[in-house]
Design an enzyme around this catalytic site. Structure first.
Site, PDB file in Angstrom:
ATOM      1  N   ASN A   2      -4.331   8.862   1.679  1.00  0.00           N
ATOM      2  CA  ASN A   2      -4.650   8.249   2.977  1.00  0.00           C
ATOM      3  C   ASN A   2      -4.972   9.288   4.041  1.00  0.00           C
ATOM      4  O   ASN A   2      -6.095   9.361   4.517  1.00  0.00           O
ATOM      5  CB  ASN A   2      -3.462   7.418   3.487  1.00  0.00           C
ATOM      6  CG  ASN A   2      -3.663   5.920   3.294  1.00  0.00           C
ATOM      7  OD1 ASN A   2      -4.640   5.497   2.707  1.00  0.00           O
ATOM      8  ND2 ASN A   2      -2.722   5.135   3.779  1.00  0.00           N
ATOM      9  N   ASP A  35       0.821  -1.212   0.000  1.00  0.00           N
ATOM     10  CA  ASP A  35       0.000   0.000   0.000  1.00  0.00           C
ATOM     11  C   ASP A  35       0.861   1.270   0.000  1.00  0.00           C
ATOM     12  O   ASP A  35       0.487   2.277  -0.585  1.00  0.00           O
ATOM     13  CB  ASP A  35      -0.950   0.005   1.198  1.00  0.00           C
ATOM     14  CG  ASP A  35      -2.112  -0.984   1.016  1.00  0.00           C
ATOM     15  OD1 ASP A  35      -2.220  -1.575  -0.076  1.00  0.00           O
ATOM     16  OD2 ASP A  35      -2.897  -1.163   1.961  1.00  0.00           O
TER      17      ASP A  35
END
Length: 295
Positions: A151, A78
């Site tokens: 994020n 990620d």
């Protein structure tokens, strides 16, 4: 197989993951087999050549934002995906995350599935999810790196001595002054990352909200808050050491006390490729290990 026009792929990857050459080879040979044009990020190309002893059959090696493609492939976890997103920016190129280790939320294709995946891309058998970004601007010195987060944006104390005080206003209305080690403002995408480890809520992608969660707050009655992603968030920080950190998807920069930060939804989204068999709640259950206990 029907004749298709050549597909163009831009490749980014994790340059800290050695011993993954079999998986990398798998992806490269799949792309070669479909006759794709492959553009490789310079840093990743050097890593493949010098560290993995793989010389990719690249149409072009690029750096910076000097690339265009039908799809971006991010090879890593990620974290690598977030970095790839910070290079794609407003190009609107859909990103496919191939995970070289444990499956992530963003990098959710394992190398064994890459062939099926590339076929699916060929046959338009996939969907694209739009993921919101948080854009950070300052009233003083502009931030050095890419100023958008897929994020989260974290405002953090810099010294070990004491906490910082963050005065937060939403759409011009005062909300609270957080005395804490920091404050995390997260997108739905980032809700299962740093925000979650600080007690923030899990937010399902596609919901149009951001969350704000304190890191180790001084007052125990502080709670996470969820805001419409159309909100304008203004933050003013005071710190004993007169500076603090702003971390945008984990890349941290030093800021001086007195700088006013404004956070809002970026004017563009990041496009994420999802395979037809992708199920968010399955991934969530697996990652959170819900129901792992079979008593």
């Amino acid at each position: 197989m029907m004749e298709h026009r050549k597909m163009k792929f831009a490749l980014f990857g994790n340059i800290y993951q050695s011993k993954k050459s079999a998986a990398i080879q798998q992806v490269l040979s799949t792309l070669a087999n479909v006759g794709a044009e492959v553009y490789v990020d310079q840093e990743y190309y050097d890593f493949l050549r010098d560290n993995q002893h793989i010389v990719p059959n690249a149409t072009k090696v690029f750096s910076g934002d000097d690339f265009d493609a039908d799809f971006v492939i991010s090879m890593g976890g990620d974290g690598t995906f977030l970095k790839a997103a910070s290079r794609v920016r407003e190009k609107q190129i859909p990103i496919l995350g191939v995970n070289m280790g444990r499956l992530g939320f963003l990098a959710d294709v394992c190398p064994d599935d890459i062939e099926r995946c590339v076929d699916a891309l060929h046959n338009d058998d996939f969907s694209i999810e739009s993921r919101a970004l948080i854009e950070v601007s300052t009233d003083g010195e502009p931030l050095e790196g890419f100023n958008c987060a897929l994020n989260d944006v974290a405002i953090l104390k810099r010294d070990t001595a004491s906490m910082i005080s963050v005065r937060a206003s939403i759409n011009g209305q005062y909300l609270n002054t957080y005395q804490a080690d920091g404050l995390v403002i997260s997108t739905p995408t980032g809700s299962t990352a740093y925000s979650l480890s600080n007690g923030g809520p899990i937010i399902v992608p596609g919901t149009k909200v951001f969350s704000m969660t304190a890191v180790a707050p001084h007052s125990l009655n502080v709670r996470p808050i969820v805001l419409a992603d159309s909100s304008i968030i203004e933050l003013e920080v005071e710190s004993r050491s007169h500076n603090f950190l702003v971390a945008i998807d984990g890349r941290s920069e030093k800021c001086k006390e007195g700088v006013k930060l404004t956070l809002r939804r970026a004017p563009y989204d990041i496009q994420v490729v999802k395979r037809p068999d992708h199920r968010y709640f399955n991934a969530l259950r697996e990652k959170m290990m819900w129901g792992a206990d079979s008593r």
